[in-house]
Design a protein around this motif. Sequence first.
Motif, PDB file in Angstrom:
ATOM      1  N   ILE A 184     -17.592  -9.234 -46.988  1.00 54.35           N
ATOM      2  CA  ILE A 184     -16.462  -8.232 -46.625  1.00 54.35           C
ATOM      3  C   ILE A 184     -15.550  -9.096 -46.015  1.00 54.35           C
ATOM      4  N   GLY A 185     -14.204  -9.022 -46.444  1.00 54.25           N
ATOM      5  CA  GLY A 185     -13.056  -9.623 -45.734  1.00 54.25           C
ATOM      6  C   GLY A 185     -12.794 -11.058 -46.775  1.00 54.25           C
ATOM      7  N   LEU A 186     -11.577 -11.036 -47.220  1.00 55.58           N
ATOM      8  CA  LEU A 186     -11.504 -12.109 -48.294  1.00 55.58           C
ATOM      9  C   LEU A 186     -10.284 -12.837 -47.819  1.00 55.58           C
ATOM     10  N   GLY A 187     -10.223 -13.054 -46.762  1.00 50.65           N
ATOM     11  CA  GLY A 187      -9.283 -14.159 -46.027  1.00 50.65           C
ATOM     12  C   GLY A 187      -9.980 -15.646 -46.351  1.00 50.65           C
ATOM     13  N   ALA A 188      -9.468 -16.399 -45.367  1.00 52.39           N
ATOM     14  CA  ALA A 188      -9.903 -17.890 -45.540  1.00 52.39           C
ATOM     15  C   ALA A 188     -11.343 -17.897 -45.791  1.00 52.39           C
ATOM     16  N   MET A 189     -11.984 -17.632 -44.555  1.00 49.20           N
ATOM     17  CA  MET A 189     -13.743 -17.955 -44.468  1.00 49.20           C
ATOM     18  C   MET A 189     -14.418 -16.808 -45.679  1.00 49.20           C
ATOM     19  N   GLY A 190     -13.921 -15.734 -45.693  1.00 46.99           N
ATOM     20  CA  GLY A 190     -14.568 -14.947 -46.646  1.00 46.99           C
ATOM     21  C   GLY A 190     -14.252 -15.461 -48.048  1.00 46.99           C
ATOM     22  N   SER A 191     -13.019 -15.556 -48.492  1.00 50.55           N
ATOM     23  CA  SER A 191     -12.750 -16.285 -49.867  1.00 50.55           C
ATOM     24  C   SER A 191     -13.737 -17.658 -50.242  1.00 50.55           C
ATOM     25  N   ALA A 192     -13.877 -18.579 -49.083  1.00 55.12           N
ATOM     26  CA  ALA A 192     -14.491 -19.676 -49.299  1.00 55.12           C
ATOM     27  C   ALA A 192     -16.098 -19.425 -49.372  1.00 55.12           C
ATOM     28  N   ALA A 193     -16.550 -18.375 -48.588  1.00 52.74           N
ATOM     29  CA  ALA A 193     -18.001 -18.024 -48.420  1.00 52.74           C
ATOM     30  C   ALA A 193     -18.237 -17.528 -49.969  1.00 52.74           C
ATOM     31  N   LEU A 194     -17.598 -16.376 -50.472  1.00 48.90           N
ATOM     32  CA  LEU A 194     -17.803 -15.864 -51.840  1.00 48.90           C
ATOM     33  C   LEU A 194     -17.757 -16.910 -52.954  1.00 48.90           C
ATOM     34  N   SER A 195     -16.986 -17.866 -52.712  1.00 45.48           N
ATOM     35  CA  SER A 195     -16.944 -18.977 -53.821  1.00 45.48           C
ATOM     36  C   SER A 195     -18.198 -19.778 -53.735  1.00 45.48           C
ATOM     37  N   PHE A 196     -18.598 -20.240 -52.561  1.00 42.59           N
ATOM     38  CA  PHE A 196     -19.994 -21.291 -52.314  1.00 42.59           C
ATOM     39  C   PHE A 196     -20.886 -20.173 -52.944  1.00 42.59           C
ATOM     40  N   LEU A 197     -20.993 -19.035 -52.606  1.00 42.70           N
ATOM     41  CA  LEU A 197     -22.280 -18.294 -52.807  1.00 42.70           C
ATOM     42  C   LEU A 197     -22.183 -18.002 -54.429  1.00 42.70           C
ATOM     43  N   SER A 198     -21.173 -17.708 -55.212  1.00 49.29           N
ATOM     44  CA  SER A 198     -21.255 -17.546 -56.546  1.00 49.29           C
ATOM     45  C   SER A 198     -21.453 -18.883 -57.374  1.00 49.29           C
ATOM     46  N   ALA A 199     -20.833 -20.084 -56.727  1.00 44.14           N
ATOM     47  CA  ALA A 199     -21.185 -21.168 -57.285  1.00 44.14           C
ATOM     48  C   ALA A 199     -22.603 -21.490 -57.403  1.00 44.14           C
ATOM     49  N   ARG A 200     -23.637 -20.880 -56.669  1.00 47.47           N
ATOM     50  CA  ARG A 200     -24.955 -21.171 -56.385  1.00 47.47           C
ATOM     51  C   ARG A 200     -25.658 -20.306 -57.150  1.00 47.47           C
ATOM     52  N   GLY A 201     -25.211 -19.291 -57.972  1.00 49.56           N
ATOM     53  CA  GLY A 201     -25.671 -18.285 -58.849  1.00 49.56           C
ATOM     54  C   GLY A 201     -26.100 -17.322 -58.304  1.00 49.56           C
ATOM     55  N   ALA A 202     -25.606 -16.707 -56.833  1.00 51.01           N
ATOM     56  CA  ALA A 202     -25.882 -15.495 -56.510  1.00 51.01           C
ATOM     57  C   ALA A 202     -24.913 -14.525 -56.939  1.00 51.01           C
ATOM     58  N   LYS A 203     -25.523 -13.329 -57.300  1.00 49.93           N
ATOM     59  CA  LYS A 203     -24.901 -12.283 -57.469  1.00 49.93           C
ATOM     60  C   LYS A 203     -24.256 -11.469 -56.510  1.00 49.93           C
ATOM     61  N   THR A 204     -22.721 -11.596 -56.368  1.00 51.40           N
ATOM     62  CA  THR A 204     -22.040 -11.438 -55.346  1.00 51.40           C
ATOM     63  C   THR A 204     -20.755 -10.352 -55.571  1.00 51.40           C
ATOM     64  N   ILE A 205     -20.399  -9.671 -54.614  1.00 55.27           N
ATOM     65  CA  ILE A 205     -19.247  -8.991 -54.553  1.00 55.27           C
ATOM     66  C   ILE A 205     -18.313  -9.153 -53.181  1.00 55.27           C
ATOM     67  N   GLY A 206     -16.989  -9.370 -53.610  1.00 51.94           N
ATOM     68  CA  GLY A 206     -16.060  -9.571 -52.382  1.00 51.94           C
ATOM     69  C   GLY A 206     -15.273  -8.300 -52.309  1.00 51.94           C
ATOM     70  N   ILE A 207     -14.953  -7.859 -51.048  1.00 51.75           N
ATOM     71  CA  ILE A 207     -14.553  -6.446 -50.792  1.00 51.75           C
ATOM     72  C   ILE A 207     -13.399  -6.951 -49.687  1.00 51.75           C
ATOM     73  N   ASP A 208     -12.110  -6.550 -49.981  1.00 54.72           N
ATOM     74  CA  ASP A 208     -11.250  -6.682 -48.819  1.00 54.72           C
ATOM     75  C   ASP A 208     -10.143  -5.340 -48.776  1.00 54.72           C
ATOM     76  N   ALA A 209      -9.922  -5.076 -47.472  1.00 57.90           N
ATOM     77  CA  ALA A 209      -9.109  -3.597 -47.270  1.00 57.90           C
ATOM     78  C   ALA A 209      -7.692  -3.918 -47.857  1.00 57.90           C
ATOM     79  N   TYR A 210      -7.312  -5.221 -47.760  1.00 58.38           N
ATOM     80  CA  TYR A 210      -5.840  -5.623 -48.352  1.00 58.38           C
ATOM     81  C   TYR A 210      -5.838  -6.380 -49.377  1.00 58.38           C
ATOM     82  N   PHE A 211      -5.037  -7.245 -49.645  1.00 57.76           N
ATOM     83  CA  PHE A 211      -4.947  -8.146 -50.907  1.00 57.76           C
ATOM     84  C   PHE A 211      -4.760  -9.636 -50.295  1.00 57.76           C
ATOM     85  N   PRO A 212      -4.965 -10.484 -51.175  1.00 59.45           N
ATOM     86  CA  PRO A 212      -5.166 -11.919 -50.673  1.00 59.45           C
ATOM     87  C   PRO A 212      -3.752 -12.418 -49.966  1.00 59.45           C
ATOM     88  N   ALA A 213      -4.083 -13.080 -48.810  1.00 63.62           N
ATOM     89  CA  ALA A 213      -3.277 -13.649 -47.987  1.00 63.62           C
ATOM     90  C   ALA A 213      -1.949 -12.899 -47.518  1.00 63.62           C
TER      91      ALA A 213
END
Length: 391
Positions: free
Chosen positions: A10-39
């Motif tokens: 939840i939240g796809l700014g700096a930390m959220g976008s990086a966390a989502l990328s690391f999680l997805s690269a490890r094979g986790a089934k992920t969803i990223g949700i943000d109230a706004y749009f990137p940056a």
Amino acid sequence: MTVEFDVAVIGLGAMGSAALSFLSARGAKTIGIDAYFPAHALSSSHGDSRLIRLGYFEDPSYVPLLQRAYYNWRALEIRLRTEILTTTGVLQVGAADSKIVAGTRASCEMHGLAHEVLDKAEMGRRFPAFQLDDDEIAVLDPQGGYLRPEAAIAGYLKLAAQDGAVLHFGERITAIEPGDGGVTLRSADGLYRAKKAVVATGPWIAELVPQLKAHAVPIRQVVAWYQPRDGFATEPRRMPCFLRDEGAGGSYFGFPAIGIDGVKVGRHAHFRERINPDEPNPPVNDADTALLDGFISKRVPAAAGQRVNAVTCRYTMLPSEDFLLDLAPGNPNVVVASPCSGHGFKFTSVVGEILADLALEAATSLPVAAFSFDAMNRFECGARVTDIPLG
């Protein structure tokens, strides 16, 4: 039917976008949700440039995380085939016993980091853009430089999507409900089930993590850009990025002329004005520009040409000005990331790794003990950030 994910971010700014990328690269089934749009402009993850440095004056304990962050930034560049981190060096300027200068030297000496100590005369020869008082010195961190925040966030989101992440923008999560074996996320658009959730919503974090209502405080930040008087002295090969300790006057940061708007400067935490994160950023005013115009005229006169732009953004501050990276008290299925306090972006690439560790393993081998809820609650100070009046 509610789709279940391994991890929801939840939240796809700096930390959220990086966390989502690391999680997805490890094979986790992920969803990223943000109230706004990137940056977007209501976050702390935009504005063309962010400092990165190894000789960390705040505390030498940050250095191992920074070393990992450098490694991860370079790995991101390789995967994206684009430049995110540019090395210019970073100068830390002030009195020899000032917090920034003394702290940087201590950090470099403790960890054996390359650095140079320059007096006023040597600074004048090598870096003529800067004006020092007779009793001031500078510490040059040759491995320092700047990051491109928008490119970093876009890159992490691109890689996350390539690795299978689902991305939802313009959707605000209003509640996280614990349940057997996971959590349910609620928004106006529906429900999401996940085994784990990572909350990285910056100035809105207390809405979903009530334990932070008395601690995480969004404040107003202002930066300005100047067309330099001396374009030769302020180009990146002759003017490193910098931090400057003004003692009771606070600390300032700046960048050489790396874009069309010229030299960028700001004061850390500016006037420390508390803001409502749901309202637009307050506009730049005369007090803001007078502060920054005065600083650049006195301390970086080569850059003190016409001010061409000034914008407001926001920091989210903890009382200690440290980070918070921990499992939520009473709910180990929720990982909390409120790591900025005005100096977190450079750590994005390692924080993303840490958040993925915490979400998938409930622990990390990286040194984060100082960034826990327990550490935050133990911190004591005379003037709490939460006592800052609304500006």
